[in-house]
Design a protein around this motif. Structure first.
Motif, PDB file in Angstrom:
ATOM      1  N   TRP A   1       5.232   3.479  37.439  1.00 51.38           N
ATOM      2  CA  TRP A   1       6.418   4.328  37.592  1.00 51.38           C
ATOM      3  C   TRP A   1       7.149   4.613  36.289  1.00 51.38           C
ATOM      4  CZ3 TRP A   1       9.645   3.626  42.680  1.00 51.38           C
ATOM      5  CH2 TRP A   1       8.965   4.293  43.713  1.00 51.38           C
ATOM      6  N   GLU A   2       6.644   4.147  35.149  1.00 50.34           N
ATOM      7  CA  GLU A   2       7.138   4.718  33.897  1.00 50.34           C
ATOM      8  C   GLU A   2       6.871   6.219  33.892  1.00 50.34           C
ATOM      9  OE1 GLU A   2       7.120   1.573  30.317  1.00 50.34           O
ATOM     10  OE2 GLU A   2       5.115   2.264  30.880  1.00 50.34           O
ATOM     11  N   ASN A   3       5.820   6.636  34.617  1.00 54.40           N
ATOM     12  CA  ASN A   3       5.483   8.058  34.704  1.00 54.40           C
ATOM     13  C   ASN A   3       6.473   8.853  35.544  1.00 54.40           C
ATOM     14  OD1 ASN A   3       2.633   8.408  33.401  1.00 54.40           O
ATOM     15  ND2 ASN A   3       2.495   6.523  34.594  1.00 54.40           N
ATOM     16  N   ILE A   4       7.432   8.163  36.171  1.00 49.68           N
ATOM     17  CA  ILE A   4       8.454   8.855  36.961  1.00 49.68           C
ATOM     18  C   ILE A   4       9.805   8.866  36.238  1.00 49.68           C
ATOM     19  CG2 ILE A   4       9.540   7.010  38.344  1.00 49.68           C
ATOM     20  CD1 ILE A   4       8.998   8.635  40.839  1.00 49.68           C
ATOM     21  N   GLN A   5       9.889   8.198  35.083  1.00 49.82           N
ATOM     22  CA  GLN A   5      11.138   8.144  34.319  1.00 49.82           C
ATOM     23  C   GLN A   5      11.218   9.386  33.418  1.00 49.82           C
ATOM     24  OE1 GLN A   5      12.613   4.640  32.492  1.00 49.82           O
ATOM     25  NE2 GLN A   5      11.572   3.250  33.887  1.00 49.82           N
ATOM     26  N   PRO A   6      12.103  10.332  33.712  1.00 52.27           N
ATOM     27  CA  PRO A   6      12.087  11.617  32.992  1.00 52.27           C
ATOM     28  C   PRO A   6      12.355  11.496  31.500  1.00 52.27           C
ATOM     29  CG  PRO A   6      14.006  11.472  34.446  1.00 52.27           C
ATOM     30  CD  PRO A   6      13.113  10.311  34.780  1.00 52.27           C
TER      31      PRO A   6
ATOM     32  N   ALA B   1       1.636  10.256  46.723  1.00 50.63           N
ATOM     33  CA  ALA B   1       2.812  10.550  45.899  1.00 50.63           C
ATOM     34  C   ALA B   1       2.531  10.290  44.422  1.00 50.63           C
ATOM     35  CB  ALA B   1       4.001   9.718  46.370  1.00 50.63           C
ATOM     36  N   ASN B   2       1.899   9.172  44.108  1.00 46.84           N
ATOM     37  CA  ASN B   2       1.694   8.817  42.715  1.00 46.84           C
ATOM     38  C   ASN B   2       0.572   9.616  42.067  1.00 46.84           C
ATOM     39  OD1 ASN B   2       3.822   6.844  42.519  1.00 46.84           O
ATOM     40  ND2 ASN B   2       2.617   5.617  43.933  1.00 46.84           N
ATOM     41  N   TYR B   3      -0.344  10.096  42.873  1.00 48.67           N
ATOM     42  CA  TYR B   3      -1.311  11.090  42.409  1.00 48.67           C
ATOM     43  C   TYR B   3      -0.569  12.345  41.946  1.00 48.67           C
ATOM     44  CZ  TYR B   3      -5.391  14.270  42.902  1.00 48.67           C
ATOM     45  OH  TYR B   3      -6.395  15.187  42.702  1.00 48.67           O
ATOM     46  N   ARG B   4       0.386  12.785  42.747  1.00 47.96           N
ATOM     47  CA  ARG B   4       1.149  13.987  42.401  1.00 47.96           C
ATOM     48  C   ARG B   4       2.043  13.763  41.189  1.00 47.96           C
ATOM     49  NH1 ARG B   4       2.753  16.400  48.433  1.00 47.96           N
ATOM     50  NH2 ARG B   4       0.619  17.036  48.957  1.00 47.96           N
ATOM     51  N   ILE B   5       2.581  12.547  41.030  1.00 44.61           N
ATOM     52  CA  ILE B   5       3.366  12.238  39.832  1.00 44.61           C
ATOM     53  C   ILE B   5       2.498  12.404  38.587  1.00 44.61           C
ATOM     54  CG2 ILE B   5       4.419  10.319  38.564  1.00 44.61           C
ATOM     55  CD1 ILE B   5       5.477   9.324  41.306  1.00 44.61           C
ATOM     56  N   SER B   6       1.264  11.909  38.640  1.00 43.84           N
ATOM     57  CA  SER B   6       0.346  12.029  37.495  1.00 43.84           C
ATOM     58  C   SER B   6       0.009  13.492  37.224  1.00 43.84           C
ATOM     59  CB  SER B   6      -0.934  11.239  37.784  1.00 43.84           C
ATOM     60  OG  SER B   6      -0.662   9.881  38.052  1.00 43.84           O
ATOM     61  N   GLN B   7      -0.202  14.257  38.278  1.00 43.70           N
ATOM     62  CA  GLN B   7      -0.518  15.685  38.129  1.00 43.70           C
ATOM     63  C   GLN B   7       0.667  16.444  37.532  1.00 43.70           C
ATOM     64  OE1 GLN B   7      -1.251  17.824  41.819  1.00 43.70           O
ATOM     65  NE2 GLN B   7      -2.905  18.990  40.830  1.00 43.70           N
ATOM     66  N   ASN B   8       1.868  16.095  37.996  1.00 47.36           N
ATOM     67  CA  ASN B   8       3.070  16.733  37.456  1.00 47.36           C
ATOM     68  C   ASN B   8       3.228  16.445  35.966  1.00 47.36           C
ATOM     69  OD1 ASN B   8       5.902  17.966  37.716  1.00 47.36           O
ATOM     70  ND2 ASN B   8       6.327  15.927  36.919  1.00 47.36           N
ATOM     71  N   ALA B   9       2.943  15.194  35.555  1.00 45.13           N
ATOM     72  CA  ALA B   9       3.046  14.848  34.141  1.00 45.13           C
ATOM     73  C   ALA B   9       2.098  15.698  33.308  1.00 45.13           C
ATOM     74  CB  ALA B   9       2.762  13.364  33.942  1.00 45.13           C
ATOM     75  N   ALA B  10       0.892  15.945  33.822  1.00 42.74           N
ATOM     76  CA  ALA B  10      -0.067  16.790  33.102  1.00 42.74           C
ATOM     77  C   ALA B  10       0.498  18.189  32.897  1.00 42.74           C
ATOM     78  CB  ALA B  10      -1.382  16.853  33.879  1.00 42.74           C
ATOM     79  N   MET B  11       1.084  18.766  33.954  1.00 40.91           N
ATOM     80  CA  MET B  11       1.646  20.119  33.852  1.00 40.91           C
ATOM     81  C   MET B  11       2.878  20.146  32.966  1.00 40.91           C
ATOM     82  SD  MET B  11       1.272  21.704  37.702  1.00 40.91           S
ATOM     83  CE  MET B  11       1.947  20.297  38.580  1.00 40.91           C
ATOM     84  N   GLU B  12       3.738  19.153  33.120  1.00 40.37           N
ATOM     85  CA  GLU B  12       5.008  19.128  32.399  1.00 40.37           C
ATOM     86  C   GLU B  12       4.802  18.916  30.904  1.00 40.37           C
ATOM     87  OE1 GLU B  12       9.056  17.152  33.816  1.00 40.37           O
ATOM     88  OE2 GLU B  12       7.719  15.679  32.915  1.00 40.37           O
ATOM     89  N   GLY B  13       3.856  18.039  30.551  1.00 40.27           N
ATOM     90  CA  GLY B  13       3.615  17.731  29.140  1.00 40.27           C
ATOM     91  C   GLY B  13       2.473  18.500  28.531  1.00 40.27           C
TER      92      GLY B  13
ATOM     93  N   PRO C   1      -4.408  20.069  31.261  1.00 40.78           N
ATOM     94  CA  PRO C   1      -3.032  20.323  30.837  1.00 40.78           C
ATOM     95  C   PRO C   1      -2.309  21.401  31.642  1.00 40.78           C
ATOM     96  CG  PRO C   1      -4.574  21.177  29.219  1.00 40.78           C
ATOM     97  CD  PRO C   1      -5.383  20.403  30.204  1.00 40.78           C
ATOM     98  N   ASP C   2      -3.014  22.060  32.534  1.00 35.84           N
ATOM     99  CA  ASP C   2      -2.363  22.978  33.479  1.00 35.84           C
ATOM    100  C   ASP C   2      -2.232  22.340  34.864  1.00 35.84           C
ATOM    101  OD1 ASP C   2      -5.023  22.909  34.207  1.00 35.84           O
ATOM    102  OD2 ASP C   2      -5.262  25.083  34.351  1.00 35.84           O
ATOM    103  N   GLY C   3      -2.595  21.041  34.964  1.00 34.90           N
ATOM    104  CA  GLY C   3      -2.496  20.321  36.228  1.00 34.90           C
ATOM    105  C   GLY C   3      -3.731  20.388  37.092  1.00 34.90           C
ATOM    106  N   SER C   4      -4.768  21.075  36.627  1.00 34.17           N
ATOM    107  CA  SER C   4      -5.972  21.226  37.445  1.00 34.17           C
ATOM    108  C   SER C   4      -6.756  19.924  37.534  1.00 34.17           C
ATOM    109  CB  SER C   4      -6.867  22.322  36.856  1.00 34.17           C
ATOM    110  OG  SER C   4      -7.201  22.017  35.512  1.00 34.17           O
ATOM    111  N   GLU C   5      -7.436  19.739  38.667  1.00 35.67           N
ATOM    112  CA  GLU C   5      -8.310  18.578  38.864  1.00 35.67           C
ATOM    113  C   GLU C   5      -9.644  18.875  38.195  1.00 35.67           C
ATOM    114  OE1 GLU C   5      -8.297  18.802  43.073  1.00 35.67           O
ATOM    115  OE2 GLU C   5      -6.629  17.403  43.316  1.00 35.67           O
ATOM    116  N   LEU C   6     -10.085  17.976  37.324  1.00 40.00           N
ATOM    117  CA  LEU C   6     -11.274  18.234  36.515  1.00 40.00           C
ATOM    118  C   LEU C   6     -12.528  17.564  37.056  1.00 40.00           C
ATOM    119  CD1 LEU C   6      -9.795  17.966  32.910  1.00 40.00           C
ATOM    120  CD2 LEU C   6     -10.010  19.980  34.387  1.00 40.00           C
ATOM    121  N   VAL C   7     -12.388  16.681  38.054  1.00 36.74           N
ATOM    122  CA  VAL C   7     -13.539  15.967  38.613  1.00 36.74           C
ATOM    123  C   VAL C   7     -13.378  15.851  40.119  1.00 36.74           C
ATOM    124  CG1 VAL C   7     -14.072  14.630  36.542  1.00 36.74           C
ATOM    125  CG2 VAL C   7     -12.391  13.747  38.157  1.00 36.74           C
TER     126      VAL C   7
END
Length: 347
Positions: free
Chosen positions: A174-179, A219-231, A273-279
């Motif tokens: 959940w460090e990945n949820i700390q904005p 939920a945490n899958y989506r947090i990881s995906q959001n980080a990819a898009m956001e960063g 980096p656009d949030g797409s699933e690569l595998v």
């Protein structure tokens, strides 16, 4: 010349409460990843020696002996066990971000070490704030753990490696949820990010007890995906798996949080980096290493960043900015050089 980058995400079950066997399994996975041509391999949060769900499922007073054994099987960053893992990275010529429960003295921390293909630990950081009841077991990281990104040294890389001058980062769970922490991570120029996770139940509907949505794999899958898009970065989402035979050890037997039969908890993925699933994902209870092949990874990052770079052209530092204190706090400090000299003389 376009060089193909291969990223690897571990989805596997830890060796619970057995440091020696955990190191052996780690080395085997590093070798397997090397055989698959992986350049950067991510391991889950506290992969060594497994996420202690017992701290959530049982009262603290019932966990004393469990905690003692867990501490005993946690790993020192300068230990012989770590040196064996470093040697494995060097032999495999692979960059590894390793999640483990780090023991310093008799205190433990949720830690990630960044190990180069030359087997050198480039950086070690600790989770800056363990989540909720995790604080009953692990201590906080300090200011030096705000450094979440390293640059790969060219002198330590094989010829024609796509890792040259790459910026590789990592955060725990959940460090990945700390904005603010995420934002500081982006400001360090991260290109490949390892999001390390424990096993989670798939969804509240699969649980026999009330379970908040944010405590699930979905939920945490989506947090990881959001980080990819956001960063605008590649994210290696790496997770543990939990099988039924360890439910009793972890206080989960008959609790109805995880399925009673088979394995569960895994939700590994590699995001672009656009949030797409690569595998293609593995089933939640299956062990393996996901591998994504990425030609010209820098081009893909540029394509994403030209839309919105939150620490570049899409920022407004005149209106919104982040203040950071990167200095490590110490339990013992000296008020004068004379005092420090006297203490060292006694020691």
């Amino acid at each position: 010349m376009t060089r193909t980058l291969r990223l690897g995400a571990v989805q596997a079950e830890p060796v619970w409460q057995d440091l020696e066997a955990a190191v052996e399994k780690t080395i085997l996975l590093i070798k397997e990843a090397s055989e698959k041509g992986v350049h950067v391999l991510g391991f889950p949060e506290v992969w060594i020696t497994g996420y202690p769900w017992a701290i959530w499922s049982r009262p603290a007073v019932h966990n004393a002996m469990f905690a003692e054994k867990y501490i005993a099987n946690s790993m020192g960053r300068d230990s012989p066990e770590m040196k064996r893992i470093q040697t494995a990275c060097k032999e495999a010529q692979i960059f590894v971000i390793l999640g483990y429960s780090e023991r310093e003295g008799q205190s433990i921390y949720i830690t990630q070490s960044f190990i180069s293909p030359a087997g050198e630990i480039l950086h070690t950081r600790r989770k800056i704030k363990p989540t909720h009841v995790e604080r009953s077991l692990w201590g906080d990281g300090q200011g030096d753990s705000l450094t979440t990104v390293v640059t790969t040294p060219s002198s330590q890389l094989p010829l024609d490696s796509p890792l040259e001058n790459m910026k590789i980062g990592g955060l725990n769970c959940w460090e990945n949820i700390q904005p603010l922490l995420r934002y500081y991570c982006y400001s360090q120029g991260v290109q490949v990010h390892v999001a390390g996770w424990p096993p989670f139940p798939a969804h509240p509907r699969d649980c026999e007890i009330p379970t908040p949505y944010h405590n699930t794999a979905e939920a945490n899958y989506r947090i990881s995906q959001n980080a990819a898009m956001e960063g605008q970065m590649f994210v290696i989402c790496t997770t543990q798996v939990l099988t039924e035979k360890y439910h009793e050890l972890l206080g989960l037997k008959d609790l109805g949080l995880f399925p009673r039969t088979g394995g569960a908890g895994g939700f590994a993925m590699i995001f672009g980096p656009d949030g797409s699933e690569l595998v293609e994902p593995l089933p939640p209870g299956e062990e393996g290493i996901l591998v994504a092949e990425i030609p010209d990874y820098e081009q893909k990052i540029r394509l994403a960043k030209h839309m919105c770079d939150p620490v570049g052209q899409y920022s407004r530092p005149d209106m919104l900015s982040l203040r950071v204190n990167p200095v490590k706090a110490e339990c013992v400090t000296f008020t004068s050089p004379r005092e420090m000299k006297d203490v060292k003389g006694v020691i």
